[in-house]
Design a protein around this motif. Structure first.
Motif, mmCIF file in Angstrom:
data_model
loop_
_atom_site.group_PDB
_atom_site.id
_atom_site.type_symbol
_atom_site.label_atom_id
_atom_site.label_comp_id
_atom_site.label_asym_id
_atom_site.label_seq_id
_atom_site.Cartn_x
_atom_site.Cartn_y
_atom_site.Cartn_z
ATOM 1 N N ARG A 216 0.839 -1.214 0.000
ATOM 2 C CA ARG A 216 0.000 0.000 0.000
ATOM 3 C C ARG A 216 0.872 1.261 0.000
ATOM 4 N NH1 ARG A 216 -3.931 2.083 -2.346
ATOM 5 N NH2 ARG A 216 -4.826 3.849 -1.276
ATOM 6 N N TYR A 217 1.942 1.237 0.797
ATOM 7 C CA TYR A 217 2.867 2.393 0.801
ATOM 8 C C TYR A 217 3.487 2.596 -0.575
ATOM 9 C CZ TYR A 217 2.567 3.615 5.684
ATOM 10 O OH TYR A 217 2.096 4.076 6.891
ATOM 11 N N LEU A 218 3.937 1.492 -1.167
ATOM 12 C CA LEU A 218 4.531 1.608 -2.504
ATOM 13 C C LEU A 218 3.506 2.143 -3.490
ATOM 14 C CD1 LEU A 218 6.640 -1.671 -2.809
ATOM 15 C CD2 LEU A 218 7.497 0.665 -2.785
ATOM 16 N N ALA A 219 2.269 1.624 -3.412
ATOM 17 C CA ALA A 219 1.234 1.992 -4.392
ATOM 18 C C ALA A 219 0.920 3.490 -4.332
ATOM 19 C CB ALA A 219 -0.031 1.175 -4.145
ATOM 20 N N VAL A 220 0.736 4.020 -3.126
ATOM 21 C CA VAL A 220 0.344 5.434 -3.008
ATOM 22 C C VAL A 220 1.560 6.344 -3.194
ATOM 23 C CG1 VAL A 220 -0.621 7.210 -1.489
ATOM 24 C CG2 VAL A 220 -1.609 4.895 -1.500
ATOM 25 N N ASN A 221 2.614 6.104 -2.426
ATOM 26 C CA ASN A 221 3.708 7.079 -2.353
ATOM 27 C C ASN A 221 4.642 7.014 -3.561
ATOM 28 O OD1 ASN A 221 2.530 7.316 0.135
ATOM 29 N ND2 ASN A 221 4.375 6.986 1.322
ATOM 30 N N LEU A 222 4.923 5.805 -4.025
ATOM 31 C CA LEU A 222 5.906 5.694 -5.116
ATOM 32 C C LEU A 222 5.213 5.526 -6.471
ATOM 33 C CD1 LEU A 222 8.871 5.670 -5.878
ATOM 34 C CD2 LEU A 222 8.955 3.234 -5.348
ATOM 35 N N THR A 223 4.345 4.509 -6.584
ATOM 36 C CA THR A 223 3.639 4.316 -7.861
ATOM 37 C C THR A 223 2.738 5.510 -8.150
ATOM 38 O OG1 THR A 223 3.693 1.943 -7.466
ATOM 39 C CG2 THR A 223 2.197 2.717 -9.175
ATOM 40 N N GLY A 224 2.085 6.050 -7.124
ATOM 41 C CA GLY A 224 1.221 7.216 -7.320
ATOM 42 C C GLY A 224 2.006 8.395 -7.878
ATOM 43 N N THR A 225 3.212 8.605 -7.366
ATOM 44 C CA THR A 225 4.049 9.699 -7.871
ATOM 45 C C THR A 225 4.466 9.413 -9.317
ATOM 46 O OG1 THR A 225 4.822 10.088 -5.616
ATOM 47 C CG2 THR A 225 6.135 11.051 -7.390
ATOM 48 N N PHE A 226 4.859 8.169 -9.576
ATOM 49 C CA PHE A 226 5.210 7.769 -10.948
ATOM 50 C C PHE A 226 4.042 8.020 -11.902
ATOM 51 C CE2 PHE A 226 4.220 4.037 -13.687
ATOM 52 C CZ PHE A 226 5.034 4.359 -14.770
ATOM 53 N N LEU A 227 2.836 7.580 -11.534
ATOM 54 C CA LEU A 227 1.677 7.701 -12.433
ATOM 55 C C LEU A 227 1.374 9.171 -12.739
ATOM 56 C CD1 LEU A 227 -0.697 4.962 -10.928
ATOM 57 C CD2 LEU A 227 0.516 4.872 -13.133
ATOM 58 N N CYS A 228 1.496 10.019 -11.734
ATOM 59 C CA CYS A 228 1.175 11.442 -11.942
ATOM 60 C C CYS A 228 2.235 12.125 -12.791
ATOM 61 C CB CYS A 228 1.005 12.141 -10.594
ATOM 62 S SG CYS A 228 -0.477 11.577 -9.724
ATOM 63 N N ILE A 229 3.503 11.814 -12.548
ATOM 64 C CA ILE A 229 4.557 12.400 -13.393
ATOM 65 C C ILE A 229 4.354 11.940 -14.839
ATOM 66 C CG2 ILE A 229 7.042 12.431 -13.892
ATOM 67 C CD1 ILE A 229 7.543 12.215 -10.869
ATOM 68 N N ARG A 230 4.102 10.652 -15.013
ATOM 69 C CA ARG A 230 3.923 10.121 -16.373
ATOM 70 C C ARG A 230 2.734 10.786 -17.063
ATOM 71 N NH1 ARG A 230 2.429 3.882 -17.396
ATOM 72 N NH2 ARG A 230 0.437 4.785 -16.782
ATOM 73 N N ALA A 231 1.660 11.003 -16.306
ATOM 74 C CA ALA A 231 0.461 11.602 -16.891
ATOM 75 C C ALA A 231 0.683 13.055 -17.300
ATOM 76 C CB ALA A 231 -0.687 11.517 -15.885
ATOM 77 N N ALA A 232 1.616 13.734 -16.631
ATOM 78 C CA ALA A 232 1.848 15.154 -16.923
ATOM 79 C C ALA A 232 2.884 15.358 -18.019
ATOM 80 C CB ALA A 232 2.309 15.869 -15.649
ATOM 81 N N LEU A 233 3.776 14.385 -18.224
ATOM 82 C CA LEU A 233 4.944 14.619 -19.070
ATOM 83 C C LEU A 233 4.619 14.899 -20.535
ATOM 84 C CD1 LEU A 233 7.669 12.205 -17.677
ATOM 85 C CD2 LEU A 233 7.903 14.671 -18.083
ATOM 86 N N SER A 234 3.596 14.231 -21.082
ATOM 87 C CA SER A 234 3.345 14.409 -22.520
ATOM 88 C C SER A 234 3.017 15.872 -22.842
ATOM 89 C CB SER A 234 2.226 13.471 -22.999
ATOM 90 O OG SER A 234 1.075 13.687 -22.206
#
Ligand SMILES: NC(=O)c1ccc[n+]([C@@H]2O[C@H](COP(=O)([O-])OP(=O)(O)OC[C@H]3O[C@@H](n4cnc5c(N)ncnc54)[C@H](O)[C@@H]3O)[C@@H](O)[C@H]2O)c1
Length: 247
Positions: free
Chosen positions: A105-123
């Motif tokens: 759960r920690y990985l999903a919110v704190n790390l994967t969540g950050t990854f998903l948001c950065i990826r969504a903004a980059l394009s």
């Protein structure tokens, strides 16, 4: 210059202060939070004082929900140019008591969540040849923290991931920096004190050369600079906001 900004975890604490500061800087601010009511309150307070903000309820650990949330921001405000990731969970569990579910759960919110948001903004940022990404990490990710093996690991990951994004997109007009706070007065901190998981403020401040806790606005001011036009040559940096507690 007015830009489109997304702040995750914008419904509380540091994210709330960052949302308000970016709005005061003149940006259009999308306040994202899993607590949609909290995001609404923050966005309404910004608009009530003349700023431009909208609230989007989203769980940052949900890939499709993140894509939908960023699409909603794009529809309302145009391409995303600024991203500050403050959404996270924090808690205390002795290392040998951390269950795999809790770890995941920690990985999903704190790390994967950050990854998903950065990826969504980059394009959008790549297409516009301009972008500012600031991740809120933690001093726990720099030096560890007692009974926070899961949390510290995610924050260390956020620091390394941010540096890598900085390298990968440095020639595209995009910067990525991370702000690791030490103890900042926030609802998260107070809840941990109430639950007896963090020492009282008097004890905490003994470990802080400044002799006091930080406040959200002090983190927001640094984020504001890192998101500004003038910070274009500041990239891949770890900018501690910690009262001198981590050197
Ligand atoms: N307060 C401190 O002393 C301190 C110290 C170091 C790092 N940090 C970091 O600063 C950031 C903000 O912390 P804070 O103290 O303001 O905490 P907070 O709990 O006040 O705010 C965190 C916000 O994130 C939201 N959130 C949680 N899970 C989410 C999810 N899955 N999807 C979307 N939103 C979610 C919460 O609803 C909340 O509004 C966090 O990344 C935290 O790790 C805080």
């Amino acid at each position: 210059m007015s830009r489109t900004a997304v702040v995750t975890g914008g419904g509380s604490g540091l994210g709330q202060a960052i949302s308000a500061h970016l709005a005061a800087d003149g940006h259009r601010v999308a306040v994202l939070d899993v607590n949609a009511d909290a995001a609404n309150i923050v966005a309404s307070a910004i608009t009530a004082t003349g700023g431009d903000a909208l609230a989007v309820g989203v769980d940052v650990s949900d890939e499709h929900a993140v894509e939908a949330a960023f699409a909603a921001v794009r529809d309302a405000y145009g391409p995303i140019e600024i991203l500050v990731t403050s959404a996270a969970i924090a808690g205390f569990t002795r290392f040998d008591k951390i269950t795999l579910d809790e770890w995941n759960r920690y990985l999903a919110v704190n790390l994967t969540g950050t990854f998903l948001c950065i990826r969504a903004a980059l394009s959008d940022m790549v297409a516009g040849k301009w972008g500012r990404i600031v991740t809120i990490s933690s001093a726990a990710g720099q030096q560890g923290a007692p009974a926070q093996g899961h949390y510290s690991a995610t924050k260390g990951g956020v620091i390394a991931m941010t540096k890598t994004v900085a390298l990968d997109y440095a020639r595209k007009g995009i910067t990525a920096n991370t702000v690791p706070p030490f103890v900042i007065d926030s609802p998260m901190l107070r809840q941990q004190q109430e639950e007896g998981k963090l020492p009282a403020t008097e004890l905490l401040t003994r470990a802080i050369p400044a002799g006091r806790l930080g406040v959200g606005e002090e983190v927001a001011a640094v984020c504001s600079f890192l998101c500004s036009e003038g910070a274009g040559y500041v990239n891949g940096q770890v900018i501690g906001v910690n009262g001198g507690a981590v050197l």
